[in-house]
Design a protein around this motif. Sequence first.
Motif, mmCIF file in Angstrom:
data_model
loop_
_atom_site.group_PDB
_atom_site.id
_atom_site.type_symbol
_atom_site.label_atom_id
_atom_site.label_comp_id
_atom_site.label_asym_id
_atom_site.label_seq_id
_atom_site.Cartn_x
_atom_site.Cartn_y
_atom_site.Cartn_z
ATOM 1 N N UNK A 154 0.839 -1.205 0.000
ATOM 2 C CA UNK A 154 0.000 0.000 0.000
ATOM 3 C C UNK A 154 0.875 1.257 0.000
ATOM 4 N N UNK A 155 1.919 1.247 0.791
ATOM 5 C CA UNK A 155 2.819 2.404 0.872
ATOM 6 C C UNK A 155 3.482 2.673 -0.475
ATOM 7 N N UNK A 156 4.027 1.636 -1.099
ATOM 8 C CA UNK A 156 4.703 1.819 -2.385
ATOM 9 C C UNK A 156 3.721 2.234 -3.474
ATOM 10 N N UNK A 157 2.477 1.751 -3.416
ATOM 11 C CA UNK A 157 1.474 2.138 -4.423
ATOM 12 C C UNK A 157 1.141 3.627 -4.310
ATOM 13 N N UNK A 158 0.981 4.148 -3.093
ATOM 14 C CA UNK A 158 0.666 5.570 -2.924
ATOM 15 C C UNK A 158 1.863 6.441 -3.319
ATOM 16 N N UNK A 159 3.062 6.010 -2.962
ATOM 17 C CA UNK A 159 4.262 6.774 -3.357
ATOM 18 C C UNK A 159 4.390 6.808 -4.874
ATOM 19 N N UNK A 160 4.048 5.671 -5.523
ATOM 20 C CA UNK A 160 4.073 5.643 -6.995
ATOM 21 C C UNK A 160 3.098 6.669 -7.573
#
Length: 473
Positions: free
Chosen positions: A368-374
């Motif tokens: 979830x964290x990497x998806x939002x940062x993307x």
Amino acid sequence: MATDCEAWLNANPIEADDLSDSFLSGEEDNAGLVVNKNIKNEINGNWLTSSSNSIHEARLKAKAKRRLRKNSSRDSGRGDSLSDNGEVVRGTSVAPTSPKSKLLDRKSRLGKGRGLPKKGGAGGKGVWGRSGEVYGREVVDQRDPNYDEAQENCVYETVVPPLEEKDFQKTVTPIVQEYFEHGDTNEVVELLAGLNLGPMRSEVPSLAVSLALEAKASQRELTSTLLADLCGPVLSPSDMENSFDKLLQQLPDLVLDTPGAPQLVGQFIARAVSDNILSKSYIEGFKGRVDCQYTRASLDRAVVLLKMSRGGLRIDNQWGTGGGQRPVIQLIKEVNLLLKEYILSGDSKEAERCLRDLEVPHFHHEFVYEAIVLVLESKGEKTLRMVLQLLKSLSASSVITVDQMRRGFERVYMDIAEINIDVPRAYYILEQFVDKSFVMGIIDVKLRDLCPCRGRKRFVSEGDGGVVKHESY
């Protein structure tokens, strides 16, 4: 005196009137003394002239003794005794002789001992001896009628009966399934070594592989590691060969439950050859002797993998590593690759399958964290829209739990200040993403309200009088 009296009475019977149980009064005593003053008595055949009081004293003592015996049980608290003259003495305190008092008396009746407990405190029901007592070696008595000379050289050992075929799967299957959870090969070696497998020894590898065919990739890797550790302490190379021979024969039945069984068994064979469990000539021994198409496909797969290993492919890691056993850096790289492939393909089902294969449900907050940062680092609305659809799909299917989703958003909230250094519009994009996530039902109101917003000071035109206005975007 009583003995002489009884002997005389036997020789000279006396009338019943003379042996009355009642005591004589004083006058009767005096009359009796006068009448019997000159009576001649015969004792033991000798005629003797006794004194006037001898017979009367014997009678009185006999009656007093009878009466004392009769009253002893009635009045145990008041003792009656005889004086030296044969008179009854009343009121003398004597220890009670009641049977009840004897039953409750715990003192020794022999009058011996020092009042210490029996056996030094080692007695009692179910007690073998006093605590801390160490028994020495028992010496066999040769004079014992049950003595056997063969007992001197007898050695006692624990005998484990051989495991029968009907009990083999019930006993070994739970051991293998538990191993899939903890991954400790030493424990499995100890458990199997404690069983008398006997002729069922060669069935262990085939059972483990058949269970791993229906399991995950990480559990297949654990199975290959287990086979390598069992070879030697528990199993011999011949047992391994017999087990894989049986697996190849069972492929037509295994395909019914696992369609990819031939390729998977071929991978197990290649891994076994690479781990030196099977000899390199094992596969060559089947050339020209295979009629089953599944067996041929399995052997071909093993040959291809072995040839690729000579070119640099590592067969020892062909199954991959379990999710929880992977390094965090490697997991982050795989998550980023998964997101980039999804942005290119747009296949949410494939992304969901890949996320499941990672086997890290406790690490989904990183996804979830990497998806939002993307989304924050991207340009345009396409990436934002696709990530929202993916998170919505994973949340609806419960692949990502509410807790993991919340932790992922909170991590972005904490790091937004650092992200804003590289992405100046990060606050604005994050507000848009959080609002749309709430509208789609991905997050709740509390999580939306926690979203940080950066206020900025802006001076308006001179017509406003130079008033400072606070805004947030």
